[in-house]
Motif scaffolding. Sequence first.
Motif, PDB file in Angstrom:
ATOM      1  N   LEU A  95       1.802  -3.755   0.291  1.00 32.31           N
ATOM      2  CA  LEU A  95       1.134  -2.726  -0.712  1.00 32.31           C
ATOM      3  C   LEU A  95       2.033  -1.452  -0.611  1.00 32.31           C
ATOM      4  O   LEU A  95       2.329  -0.957   0.498  1.00 32.31           O
ATOM      5  N   TYR A  96       2.421  -0.913  -1.683  1.00 33.05           N
ATOM      6  CA  TYR A  96       3.261   0.318  -1.521  1.00 33.05           C
ATOM      7  C   TYR A  96       2.534   1.721  -2.116  1.00 33.05           C
ATOM      8  O   TYR A  96       1.862   1.431  -2.977  1.00 33.05           O
ATOM      9  N   VAL A  97       2.713   2.703  -1.470  1.00 36.45           N
ATOM     10  CA  VAL A  97       2.185   4.101  -1.990  1.00 36.45           C
ATOM     11  C   VAL A  97       3.085   4.821  -2.665  1.00 36.45           C
ATOM     12  O   VAL A  97       4.271   4.877  -2.277  1.00 36.45           O
ATOM     13  N   ILE A  98       2.859   5.180  -3.728  1.00 36.60           N
ATOM     14  CA  ILE A  98       3.601   6.227  -4.530  1.00 36.60           C
ATOM     15  C   ILE A  98       3.339   7.556  -4.107  1.00 36.60           C
ATOM     16  O   ILE A  98       2.364   8.055  -4.675  1.00 36.60           O
ATOM     17  N   LYS A  99       4.398   8.112  -3.473  1.00 31.77           N
ATOM     18  CA  LYS A  99       3.783   9.545  -3.350  1.00 31.77           C
ATOM     19  C   LYS A  99       4.184  10.298  -4.357  1.00 31.77           C
ATOM     20  O   LYS A  99       4.782  10.171  -5.578  1.00 31.77           O
ATOM     21  N   LYS A 100       3.789  11.874  -4.387  1.00 36.15           N
ATOM     22  CA  LYS A 100       3.745  12.640  -5.337  1.00 36.15           C
ATOM     23  C   LYS A 100       5.310  13.085  -6.079  1.00 36.15           C
ATOM     24  O   LYS A 100       5.520  13.057  -7.153  1.00 36.15           O
ATOM     25  N   ASP A 101       6.144  12.898  -5.020  1.00 35.49           N
ATOM     26  CA  ASP A 101       7.566  12.879  -5.306  1.00 35.49           C
ATOM     27  C   ASP A 101       8.271  11.771  -5.814  1.00 35.49           C
ATOM     28  O   ASP A 101       9.311  11.698  -5.893  1.00 35.49           O
ATOM     29  N   GLU A 122     -13.958   0.378   4.635  1.00 32.85           N
ATOM     30  CA  GLU A 122     -14.374   0.156   3.029  1.00 32.85           C
ATOM     31  C   GLU A 122     -13.232   0.720   2.227  1.00 32.85           C
ATOM     32  O   GLU A 122     -12.784   0.243   1.039  1.00 32.85           O
ATOM     33  N   ILE A 123     -12.523   1.797   2.841  1.00 33.71           N
ATOM     34  CA  ILE A 123     -11.272   2.523   1.936  1.00 33.71           C
ATOM     35  C   ILE A 123     -10.261   1.512   1.492  1.00 33.71           C
ATOM     36  O   ILE A 123      -9.773   1.142   0.504  1.00 33.71           O
ATOM     37  N   GLU A 124      -9.822   0.834   2.741  1.00 35.37           N
ATOM     38  CA  GLU A 124      -8.777  -0.151   2.829  1.00 35.37           C
ATOM     39  C   GLU A 124      -9.230  -1.308   1.770  1.00 35.37           C
ATOM     40  O   GLU A 124      -8.538  -1.671   1.065  1.00 35.37           O
ATOM     41  N   GLU A 125     -10.247  -1.828   1.938  1.00 41.27           N
ATOM     42  CA  GLU A 125     -10.938  -2.761   1.227  1.00 41.27           C
ATOM     43  C   GLU A 125     -10.775  -2.574  -0.265  1.00 41.27           C
ATOM     44  O   GLU A 125     -10.264  -3.285  -1.115  1.00 41.27           O
ATOM     45  N   LYS A 126     -11.414  -1.263  -0.561  1.00 38.21           N
ATOM     46  CA  LYS A 126     -11.113  -0.953  -2.046  1.00 38.21           C
ATOM     47  C   LYS A 126      -9.858  -0.626  -2.567  1.00 38.21           C
ATOM     48  O   LYS A 126      -9.508  -1.302  -3.667  1.00 38.21           O
ATOM     49  N   ILE A 127      -8.885  -0.184  -1.596  1.00 39.49           N
ATOM     50  CA  ILE A 127      -7.548  -0.320  -2.034  1.00 39.49           C
ATOM     51  C   ILE A 127      -6.901  -1.568  -2.388  1.00 39.49           C
ATOM     52  O   ILE A 127      -6.086  -1.831  -3.379  1.00 39.49           O
ATOM     53  N   ARG A 128      -7.240  -2.474  -1.611  1.00 37.88           N
ATOM     54  CA  ARG A 128      -6.703  -3.634  -1.492  1.00 37.88           C
ATOM     55  C   ARG A 128      -7.284  -4.568  -2.646  1.00 37.88           C
ATOM     56  O   ARG A 128      -6.397  -5.357  -3.157  1.00 37.88           O
ATOM     57  N   SER A 129      -8.538  -4.403  -2.834  1.00 41.57           N
ATOM     58  CA  SER A 129      -9.262  -5.201  -4.021  1.00 41.57           C
ATOM     59  C   SER A 129      -8.679  -5.006  -5.190  1.00 41.57           C
ATOM     60  O   SER A 129      -8.945  -5.679  -6.249  1.00 41.57           O
ATOM     61  N   LYS A 130      -8.176  -3.735  -5.499  1.00 40.59           N
ATOM     62  CA  LYS A 130      -7.411  -3.662  -6.744  1.00 40.59           C
ATOM     63  C   LYS A 130      -6.242  -4.591  -7.366  1.00 40.59           C
ATOM     64  O   LYS A 130      -5.969  -4.802  -8.206  1.00 40.59           O
ATOM     65  N   GLY A 131      -5.813  -5.271  -6.247  1.00 38.28           N
ATOM     66  CA  GLY A 131      -4.801  -6.232  -6.295  1.00 38.28           C
ATOM     67  C   GLY A 131      -3.647  -5.661  -7.098  1.00 38.28           C
ATOM     68  O   GLY A 131      -2.448  -6.570  -7.205  1.00 38.28           O
ATOM     69  N   THR A 142      -4.369   8.653  -5.677  1.00 36.22           N
ATOM     70  CA  THR A 142      -5.477   7.612  -5.997  1.00 36.22           C
ATOM     71  C   THR A 142      -6.211   7.526  -4.481  1.00 36.22           C
ATOM     72  O   THR A 142      -7.597   7.535  -4.385  1.00 36.22           O
ATOM     73  N   ILE A 143      -5.595   7.079  -3.473  1.00 39.05           N
ATOM     74  CA  ILE A 143      -5.901   6.946  -2.275  1.00 39.05           C
ATOM     75  C   ILE A 143      -6.574   8.126  -1.783  1.00 39.05           C
ATOM     76  O   ILE A 143      -7.765   8.206  -1.089  1.00 39.05           O
TER      77      ILE A 143
END
Length: 145
Positions: free
Chosen positions: A47-53, A88-97, A105-106
């Motif tokens: 899972l990759y996070v896209i930062k603001k930049d 819960e936060i991690e689960e929610k992030i990952r549940s988006k698939g 968003t995070i």
Amino acid sequence: MDCPYCSNPTSRVTDKRKSPEGIRRRRECLKCKKRFTTYEKIERGDLYVIKKDGKRERFDRKKLEAGIEKAFEKRPVAKEKISKMIDEIEEKIRSKGKKEIKSSTIGGLVMKKIKKLDNVAYIRFASVYRDFQDVKDFRKGLRGL
Ligand SMILES: [Zn+2]
């Protein structure tokens, strides 16, 4: 999942529990009535996070934890409550698939959760988390102090 005792393919679930490692199910074989446990692993794909930049960074739970724990430093909130919240936060992030998620968003998700637990931690997190976009929410939080 076939019964490990008699290979019968049908069973009923008697108990289901979620854990960060996966979903644990207690099953009872419909044929021999013996009980066994199965685990359904949660997909831990990249899972990759896209930062603001625009930079991409692999999602790192440790990093998220560190930021959140710092916000709760010396606050009268039980550690178990905080780690449950992070789960819960991690689960929610990952549940988006999705394979990618915006850091904002995070951030928004974390803010919402922290707010429910502690106002001071909320303000601290918001001030550190520069990607935090909903400034209105932030101001509301300040007024609530
Ligand atoms: Zn069986």
